[in-house]
Design a protein around this motif. Structure first.
Motif, short mmCIF file in Angstrom:
data_model
loop_
_atom_site.label_atom_id
_atom_site.label_comp_id
_atom_site.label_asym_id
_atom_site.label_seq_id
_atom_site.Cartn_x
_atom_site.Cartn_y
_atom_site.Cartn_z
N VAL A 257 -2.40 -37.05 3.69
CA VAL A 257 -3.80 -37.17 3.31
C VAL A 257 -3.88 -37.06 1.79
O VAL A 257 -3.55 -36.01 1.22
CB VAL A 257 -4.67 -36.09 3.98
CG1 VAL A 257 -6.13 -36.27 3.57
CG2 VAL A 257 -4.53 -36.19 5.50
N ASP A 258 -4.30 -38.12 1.16
CA ASP A 258 -4.36 -38.16 -0.30
C ASP A 258 -5.58 -37.37 -0.79
O ASP A 258 -6.40 -36.89 -0.01
CB ASP A 258 -4.43 -39.62 -0.77
CG ASP A 258 -3.87 -39.80 -2.16
OD1 ASP A 258 -3.53 -38.80 -2.83
OD2 ASP A 258 -3.74 -40.97 -2.60
N THR A 259 -5.69 -37.25 -2.11
CA THR A 259 -6.78 -36.46 -2.69
C THR A 259 -8.15 -37.03 -2.39
O THR A 259 -9.16 -36.34 -2.53
CB THR A 259 -6.60 -36.37 -4.22
OG1 THR A 259 -6.46 -37.69 -4.76
CG2 THR A 259 -5.35 -35.57 -4.55
N ASP A 260 -8.23 -38.30 -1.96
CA ASP A 260 -9.51 -38.89 -1.58
C ASP A 260 -9.81 -38.74 -0.09
O ASP A 260 -10.69 -39.40 0.45
CB ASP A 260 -9.56 -40.37 -1.97
CG ASP A 260 -8.41 -41.18 -1.39
OD1 ASP A 260 -7.59 -40.60 -0.64
OD2 ASP A 260 -8.32 -42.39 -1.68
N ASN A 261 -9.03 -37.87 0.59
CA ASN A 261 -9.19 -37.62 2.02
C ASN A 261 -9.01 -38.87 2.87
O ASN A 261 -9.72 -39.11 3.84
CB ASN A 261 -10.54 -36.97 2.33
CG ASN A 261 -10.56 -35.49 1.98
OD1 ASN A 261 -9.51 -34.88 1.80
ND2 ASN A 261 -11.74 -34.92 1.87
N VAL A 262 -8.02 -39.66 2.50
CA VAL A 262 -7.64 -40.85 3.25
C VAL A 262 -6.15 -40.74 3.56
O VAL A 262 -5.35 -40.38 2.69
CB VAL A 262 -7.91 -42.14 2.45
CG1 VAL A 262 -7.38 -43.36 3.19
CG2 VAL A 262 -9.41 -42.29 2.18
N VAL A 263 -5.78 -41.02 4.81
CA VAL A 263 -4.36 -41.01 5.18
C VAL A 263 -3.70 -42.26 4.61
O VAL A 263 -4.18 -43.38 4.80
CB VAL A 263 -4.17 -40.99 6.71
CG1 VAL A 263 -2.67 -40.98 7.05
CG2 VAL A 263 -4.85 -39.77 7.32
N LYS A 264 -2.60 -42.05 3.90
CA LYS A 264 -1.82 -43.15 3.34
C LYS A 264 -0.36 -42.95 3.73
O LYS A 264 0.04 -41.87 4.17
CB LYS A 264 -1.98 -43.19 1.81
CG LYS A 264 -3.42 -43.44 1.38
CD LYS A 264 -3.62 -43.31 -0.12
CE LYS A 264 -5.10 -43.48 -0.47
NZ LYS A 264 -5.37 -43.25 -1.90
N PHE A 265 0.40 -44.00 3.58
CA PHE A 265 1.84 -43.93 3.87
C PHE A 265 2.55 -43.99 2.54
O PHE A 265 2.58 -45.02 1.86
CB PHE A 265 2.25 -45.10 4.77
CG PHE A 265 3.57 -44.89 5.45
CD1 PHE A 265 3.69 -44.02 6.53
CD2 PHE A 265 4.71 -45.56 5.03
CE1 PHE A 265 4.91 -43.82 7.17
CE2 PHE A 265 5.93 -45.37 5.66
CZ PHE A 265 6.03 -44.50 6.73
N GLY A 266 3.11 -42.83 2.14
CA GLY A 266 3.62 -42.69 0.78
C GLY A 266 4.61 -43.75 0.35
O GLY A 266 4.58 -44.24 -0.78
N SER A 267 5.51 -44.15 1.25
CA SER A 267 6.54 -45.11 0.88
C SER A 267 5.99 -46.49 0.58
O SER A 267 6.66 -47.29 -0.07
CB SER A 267 7.58 -45.20 2.01
OG SER A 267 8.19 -43.95 2.21
N ALA A 268 4.78 -46.76 1.08
CA ALA A 268 4.16 -48.05 0.83
C ALA A 268 3.13 -47.98 -0.29
O ALA A 268 2.42 -48.95 -0.55
CB ALA A 268 3.48 -48.56 2.11
N ASP A 269 3.06 -46.84 -0.95
CA ASP A 269 2.10 -46.64 -2.02
C ASP A 269 2.70 -47.12 -3.34
O ASP A 269 3.89 -46.94 -3.60
CB ASP A 269 1.74 -45.15 -2.11
CG ASP A 269 0.55 -44.89 -2.99
OD1 ASP A 269 0.71 -44.94 -4.23
OD2 ASP A 269 -0.54 -44.63 -2.45
N GLU A 270 1.86 -47.68 -4.19
CA GLU A 270 2.36 -48.20 -5.47
C GLU A 270 2.98 -47.10 -6.32
O GLU A 270 3.92 -47.34 -7.10
CB GLU A 270 1.22 -48.88 -6.23
CG GLU A 270 1.63 -49.57 -7.52
CD GLU A 270 2.64 -50.71 -7.30
OE1 GLU A 270 3.46 -50.96 -8.21
OE2 GLU A 270 2.60 -51.33 -6.21
#
Length: 548
Positions: A257-270
């Motif tokens: 869960v990123d700082t904007d309270n959205v689940v992201k997949f870290g390995s696919a993050d820029e």
């Protein structure tokens, strides 16, 4: 519990399960011998709890059945026939007789499913998996009416902190059904640096290093002693991406869960691109273990104790003590690790670290067929566990047996107890432990326990986490998937993680050039990343609704 024993025996022909079932009736009032782990905390509040929890008159003794999954390091033969000291104290204090069904680590999945399918479910079911308990949420008591207005420590703990409430509540009804066992203290893994070598080389390490300063330190270590591995992890790729880099990048490897309270997949993050570029530099210059994709715990331990590892990462309270003890056993003197904080966030991120808050261990649920009288008795015991007196008992043991207090109120171990305990020669019957502690305690990782008080670097590292703002609440722990979401997550998660592991290793080692990054990101489409993240965020939305 005899019915449960018979049900398990009938439902499976496997010899191991039969033997497990046969053991259930003989382990009343006993506990797993798993050592407590996790992170330490401050005790529960309210002296009301102490007075309300101690019965004033003799009550009917209730037999309460319990299902307990044992730690992999524990065995049925380790359980003392007469029970643990704390179990016996709780039984006498609260008028209960515990009949624990202790299940060894092997095949716990099968045994749990058989137990639930049998319908002969124990009064209390302890689990390390919230998913397992939540799957059978219709089987558990809703506990609000048993807690509110009756047990102040439980009410404060499970309702005043909205994050803990979201972890424990049925997200369809908002009712507390699963009692989460977690810590209040925020403690995570640290960087462990060879303090003896820093001292010999005349190097002072800042409490908060940037990644540039870390690079220079690793480079210096390689120049000073080429035999040393400048940085080695026991957790393969994740040990580089999360344990080493998350402090400055703010991006874990998998779902977060990123700082904007959205689940992201870290390995696919820029942002992950900058991480692998930096790690590729370290790999190319020989500053990290070249075998990191295959290094396991055994290899890491051997290297730490023999050839030498300059910097690594782990839980300070256990691993620093482990290394020092092992060196002492080998007759090695003068080697020691210094615990320091994770790498500081860079200018574009808030950073985070491997999360040990809440350090989720066991949770429990109470079967709806348990009588209301039993539920109240269980709540009474748990409420006491979160009081100041109960906290002291569960974290330090029994005064006069395992500890004393000096004139300043500081805890001091009793050598006659502690020394044979450390040497593993103290008889099991005399050990201050119990099943009830595993289902009710505020997890304690030893940072402030008497046996570790001499490790001032460990205490200082803990303070860096508590006061330095390095740890954010890991909201992924509050997510409870419905059946459709769970199906999507189960279907796609393993392949997403495998793709991430394989591709990021290639970028770090240089097998794949960084100019192939966009093609790598595009490749996530074939693994249904968008569908996976939608399921994660839909479930997170329900948790956030409870939290807010």
């Amino acid at each position: 519990m005899n019915k449960l024993t018979r049900a398990l025996s009938v439902m499976t022909a496997a010899a191991m399960l039969v033997s497990l079932a046969a053991c259930s009736g003989s382990n009343s009032s006993s506990s797993s011998s798993a050592a407590p782990g996790g992170s330490s905390s401050t005790g529960g509040s309210s002296s009301q709890a102490e007075s309300s929890s101690a019965p004033e008159e003799k009550r009917e003794v209730l037999t309460i059945t319990g299902y307990f999954p044992m730690h992999a390091s524990s065995a049925l033969e380790d359980i003392p026939e007469g029970g643990w000291m704390l179990d016996k104290m709780y039984e006498e204090k609260f008028g209960v007789k515990w009949d624990w069904y202790n299940v060894p680590a092997t095949d716990q999945e099968s045994v749990f499913n058989i137990t639930m399918a049998s319908g002969d479910i124990p009064d209390v079911v302890v689990q390390g998996s919230w998913t397992k308990l939540n799957k059978y949420k219709d089987a558990w008591w809703e506990l609000d009416d048993f807690i509110k207005g009756k047990y102040p420590n439980l009410e404060k703990y499970f309702y005043d902190d909205p994050y803990v409430y979201a972890l424990s509540a049925n997200q369809d009804t908002g009712k507390i059904q699963i009692l989460s066992n977690l810590s209040e203290q925020k403690v995570g893994d640290v960087l462990m640096v060879r303090g003896d070598l820093l001292e010999d080389w005349g190097i002072t390490v800042k409490d908060n290093m940037t990644k540039e300063e870390c690079y220079e330190l690793l480079k210096t270590a390689k120049e000073k002693d080429p035999k040393l591995t400048p940085y080695m992890t026991r957790m393969k790729t994740a040990g580089l991406i999360q344990r080493l880099c998350e402090g400055w990048s703010g991006v874990p490897q998998y779902a977060f869960v990123d700082t904007d309270n959205v689940v992201k997949f870290g390995s696919a993050d820029e942002r992950m691109k900058d991480v692998v570029i930096w790690l590729n530099q370290l790999y190319t210059e020989g500053l990290i273990d070249p075998e990191f994709p295959t290094s396991d715990t055994a290899a890491w331990q051997e290297k730490v104790l023999n050839d030498g590892v300059f910097m690594t990462h782990d839980n300070a309270s256990s691993r620093i003590k482990w290394a020092i003890n092992e060196w002492a056993n080998l007759g090695v003197t003068g080697k020691w690790y210094k615990a320091i904080s994770p790498l500081s966030p860079d200018g574009t991120t808030k950073g985070q670290t491997t999360i040990h808050y809440p350090r989720l261990r066991d949770a429990l649920a109470i079967f709806t067929k348990a009588s209301e009288e039993k539920v109240d008795r269980i709540m009474e015991m748990l409420n006491y566990s979160f009081s100041d007196e109960g906290y002291e008992l569960l974290n330090y043991g029994i005064e006069g047996v395992s500890f004393t207090k000096d004139a300043n109120g500081e805890y001091q171990t009793i050598p006659e107890y502690q020394e044979p305990l450390d040497a593993n020669t103290l008889p099991q019957e005399e050990r201050v432990k119990g099943n009830i502690t595993r289902m009710s305690r505020l997890e304690c990782n030893g940072i402030y326990l008497p046996t570790n008080r001499e490790f001032t670097e460990v205490v200082n590292a803990a303070k860096l986490y508590e006061e330095g703002g390095y740890i954010r609440d890991d909201l992924t722990k509050a997510i409870r998937f419905n059946d459709a979401e769970q199906d999507i997550v189960t279907r796609y998660e393993a392949d997403l993680k495998t793709y991430s592991d394989e591709q990021l290793q290639k970028f770090i080692t240089g097998t794949t050039p960084i100019d192939q990054w966009d093609a790598y990101i595009a490749g996530y489409a074939q693994y249904h990343l968008d569908e996976y993240l939608k399921a994660q965020n839909d479930a997170l939305g329900r948790a956030l609704a409870l939290i807010s």
